[in-house]
Design a protein around this motif. Structure first.
Motif, short mmCIF file in Angstrom:
data_model
loop_
_atom_site.label_atom_id
_atom_site.label_comp_id
_atom_site.label_asym_id
_atom_site.label_seq_id
_atom_site.Cartn_x
_atom_site.Cartn_y
_atom_site.Cartn_z
N ALA A 135 0.95 -0.95 -0.06
CA ALA A 135 -0.13 0.05 -0.02
C ALA A 135 1.06 1.44 0.03
N VAL A 136 1.84 1.14 1.06
CA VAL A 136 3.12 1.92 0.73
C VAL A 136 3.87 2.72 -0.07
N ASP A 137 3.79 1.94 -1.38
CA ASP A 137 3.81 2.36 -2.55
C ASP A 137 3.06 2.55 -3.55
N GLY A 138 2.19 1.61 -3.38
CA GLY A 138 0.80 2.08 -4.69
C GLY A 138 0.72 0.56 -5.45
N THR A 139 1.19 -0.62 -5.07
CA THR A 139 1.57 -1.66 -6.24
C THR A 139 -0.07 -2.74 -6.01
N ASP A 140 0.03 -3.66 -6.98
CA ASP A 140 -0.93 -4.78 -6.20
C ASP A 140 -0.52 -5.20 -6.67
N THR A 141 0.72 -5.68 -7.22
CA THR A 141 1.14 -6.54 -8.51
C THR A 141 2.58 -7.58 -6.91
N ARG A 142 3.21 -8.55 -7.84
CA ARG A 142 3.91 -8.89 -6.76
C ARG A 142 5.29 -9.48 -8.28
N VAL A 143 6.54 -8.55 -8.24
CA VAL A 143 7.27 -8.89 -9.62
C VAL A 143 8.39 -9.55 -8.80
N GLU A 144 8.74 -10.71 -9.51
CA GLU A 144 10.06 -11.18 -9.09
C GLU A 144 11.20 -11.25 -10.47
N VAL A 145 12.11 -10.94 -10.12
CA VAL A 145 13.35 -10.97 -11.06
C VAL A 145 14.00 -12.64 -10.23
N TYR A 146 14.59 -13.61 -11.71
CA TYR A 146 15.10 -14.53 -11.18
C TYR A 146 16.85 -14.53 -12.82
N PHE A 147 17.76 -14.61 -11.66
CA PHE A 147 18.99 -15.15 -11.74
C PHE A 147 19.35 -16.12 -12.31
N GLY A 148 19.59 -17.38 -13.16
CA GLY A 148 20.36 -18.72 -13.07
C GLY A 148 21.96 -18.53 -13.62
N HIS A 149 22.44 -19.14 -12.98
CA HIS A 149 23.70 -20.19 -13.51
C HIS A 149 24.61 -18.51 -12.89
N VAL A 150 24.08 -18.47 -11.69
CA VAL A 150 24.77 -17.35 -11.13
C VAL A 150 26.82 -17.30 -10.70
#
Length: 135
Positions: A31-46
């Motif tokens: 609510a504090v940043d006014g967002t309503d979705t989840r965002v994920e960023v995936y890095f493989g083979h780090v």
């Protein structure tokens, strides 16, 4: 998509698996940043990473510029072949990951819901989701 930009959101490092060399950043709806979705960023083979645990103002995932890579190469004793696999996390270039091409997913999910990168679940899921990769 050449860059992945989500400004004004709080992102956290939520998972790193050294044995599988996987890194996951997440921004849940707030609510504090006014967002309503989840965002994920995936890095493989780090291979290498220099991260903050929290990105308070969002992320800007992009390939390192030649100048940025030259500095990182000198500081961290990188090899020239790492240039194509070096990803900056912030617009100012403060954090980076050397990995395969990052992927992202965004959907309306509750905090308790499983990761959008739960590889034990079918893909695509049975709910609306946006997704893509960087690079």
């Amino acid at each position: 998509m050449p860059d992945f930009v989500r400004e004004g959101r709080l992102f956290r490092v939520v998972s790193f698996s050294p044995s599988h060399r996987q890194l996951l950043l997440r921004s849940d709806a707030m609510a504090v940043d006014g967002t309503d979705t989840r965002v994920e960023v995936y890095f493989g083979h780090v291979e290498l990473m220099l991260l903050k645990p929290i990105y308070e103002h969002g992320v800007h995932v992009r390939r390192a510029s030649e100048a940025e890579f030259a500095v990182l190469k000198e500081r961290h004793d990188l090899v020239a072949d790492d240039a194509d696999f070096t990803w900056m996390i912030e617009a100012d270039g403060g954090s980076f990951v050397i990995s395969g091409d990052p992927s992202w997913r965004e959907a309306d999910r509750e905090f308790e819901d499983p990761s959008l990168f739960d590889f034990g679940r079918p893909w695509p899921p049975d709910f609306p989701v946006e997704y893509g990769s960087v690079g």
